[in-house]
Design a protein around this motif. Structure first.
Motif, short mmCIF file in Angstrom:
data_model
loop_
_atom_site.label_atom_id
_atom_site.label_comp_id
_atom_site.label_asym_id
_atom_site.label_seq_id
_atom_site.Cartn_x
_atom_site.Cartn_y
_atom_site.Cartn_z
N GLU A 28 0.83 -1.15 -0.11
CA GLU A 28 -0.12 0.00 -0.11
C GLU A 28 0.87 1.30 -0.08
OE1 GLU A 28 -0.33 -2.59 2.22
OE2 GLU A 28 -2.14 -3.48 1.53
N GLU A 29 1.92 1.30 0.68
CA GLU A 29 2.81 2.56 0.77
C GLU A 29 3.43 2.47 -0.53
OE1 GLU A 29 4.49 2.29 5.50
OE2 GLU A 29 5.37 0.98 4.02
N GLU A 30 4.00 1.65 -1.09
CA GLU A 30 4.59 1.71 -2.37
C GLU A 30 3.58 2.26 -3.49
OE1 GLU A 30 6.95 -1.16 -5.39
OE2 GLU A 30 5.75 -2.07 -4.43
N ALA A 31 2.32 1.66 -3.47
CA ALA A 31 1.66 2.06 -4.40
C ALA A 31 1.07 3.66 -4.34
CB ALA A 31 0.07 1.37 -4.53
N GLU A 32 1.02 4.18 -2.94
CA GLU A 32 0.94 5.55 -2.64
C GLU A 32 2.21 6.35 -3.06
OE1 GLU A 32 -0.79 9.02 -1.06
OE2 GLU A 32 -1.87 7.13 -1.56
N ILE A 33 3.29 6.05 -2.93
CA ILE A 33 4.23 6.49 -3.29
C ILE A 33 4.58 6.79 -4.67
CG2 ILE A 33 7.04 6.87 -3.09
CD1 ILE A 33 6.90 5.64 -0.29
N GLU A 34 4.45 5.76 -5.48
CA GLU A 34 4.55 5.80 -6.73
C GLU A 34 3.24 6.88 -7.66
OE1 GLU A 34 4.23 1.53 -7.96
OE2 GLU A 34 6.27 1.28 -7.81
N GLU A 40 3.48 14.06 -9.89
CA GLU A 40 4.60 14.93 -9.96
C GLU A 40 5.29 14.87 -11.16
OE1 GLU A 40 5.21 17.57 -8.07
OE2 GLU A 40 3.74 16.99 -6.33
N GLN A 41 4.95 13.82 -11.95
CA GLN A 41 5.58 13.49 -13.29
C GLN A 41 6.99 13.27 -13.20
OE1 GLN A 41 4.23 16.41 -15.97
NE2 GLN A 41 2.49 15.14 -16.81
N THR A 42 7.55 12.40 -12.04
CA THR A 42 8.81 12.46 -11.87
C THR A 42 9.10 10.87 -11.56
OG1 THR A 42 10.73 13.11 -10.61
CG2 THR A 42 8.74 12.72 -9.22
N THR A 43 10.12 10.40 -11.56
CA THR A 43 10.56 8.99 -11.22
C THR A 43 10.42 8.65 -9.89
OG1 THR A 43 12.92 9.53 -10.89
CG2 THR A 43 12.32 8.95 -13.36
N LEU A 44 10.29 7.69 -9.35
CA LEU A 44 9.99 7.41 -7.97
C LEU A 44 11.51 7.61 -7.17
CD1 LEU A 44 8.45 5.94 -5.96
CD2 LEU A 44 9.44 3.71 -6.41
N ARG A 59 10.03 18.00 -12.35
CA ARG A 59 9.66 16.94 -13.44
C ARG A 59 10.80 16.23 -13.99
NH1 ARG A 59 5.54 19.44 -17.81
NH2 ARG A 59 5.82 17.33 -18.28
N ARG A 60 10.70 15.06 -13.89
CA ARG A 60 11.84 14.08 -14.33
C ARG A 60 11.19 13.11 -14.72
NH1 ARG A 60 17.31 13.10 -11.42
NH2 ARG A 60 17.41 15.24 -12.03
N VAL A 61 10.63 12.94 -16.02
CA VAL A 61 9.96 11.64 -16.36
C VAL A 61 10.80 10.32 -16.59
CG1 VAL A 61 8.55 10.80 -18.28
CG2 VAL A 61 8.30 13.06 -17.68
N SER A 62 10.23 9.42 -16.19
CA SER A 62 11.03 8.09 -16.32
C SER A 62 11.40 7.63 -17.71
CB SER A 62 10.34 6.95 -15.39
OG SER A 62 10.99 5.72 -15.46
N ARG A 63 12.65 7.22 -18.01
CA ARG A 63 12.71 6.69 -19.24
C ARG A 63 12.08 5.30 -19.42
NH1 ARG A 63 19.02 7.12 -17.80
NH2 ARG A 63 19.05 9.48 -17.39
#
Length: 131
Positions: A28-34, A40-44, A59-63
């Motif tokens: 649940e914590e992982e899902a919330e943080i993701e 925020e349109q950024t990587t985890l 902003r740092r969109v995941s590759r």
């Protein structure tokens, strides 16, 4: 050492992160943080680092999160293969001293041009960009 490097304040130079930190979370914590990182349109990784260091999240969109259309990219790949094959036919014939009739060369070149135009349009569509 160059004069420019001698004047540089090396403490402010961005260095590539080299340490890995593991973190235990409930699903649940992982899902919330993701979810928050995606919002925020950024990587985890960037989201957690910014939060831990009390820095603003940028902003740092995941590759890894590609929005490209895989089937469309396969079609583009096939078109590029056809273009290469058609080009090879002309070059091979010329290398063996065969005169390529104007009509045949023109037809092949028209096919190549049409495939290139189609491929360009498909690439822009797959990458969700305007030509």
């Amino acid at each position: 050492m160059s004069e420019q490097n001698a004047k540089r304040d090396w403490s402010k130079v961005n260095r590539r992160a080299s340490r890995i930190v593991n973190l235990r979370l409930t699903p649940e914590e992982e899902a919330e943080i993701e979810s928050r990182a995606a919002g925020e349109q950024t990587t985890l990784s960037h989201y957690l680092k910014a939060a831990a260091l009390s820095q603003p999240v940028t902003r740092r969109v995941s590759r890894r999160q590609s929005t490209a259309d895989v089937e469309l990219l396969r079609s583009i790949h096939a078109d590029l293969g056809r273009i290469a094959g058609n080009s090879y036919q002309i070059v091979r014939a010329m290398n063996f001293g065969r005169n390529v009739p104007d009509e045949e060369a023109t037809a092949i070149l028209k096919d190549i041009r049409a495939a290139l135009v189609r491929t360009r349009e498909q690439l822009f569509t797959a990458l969700e960009r305007e030509p």
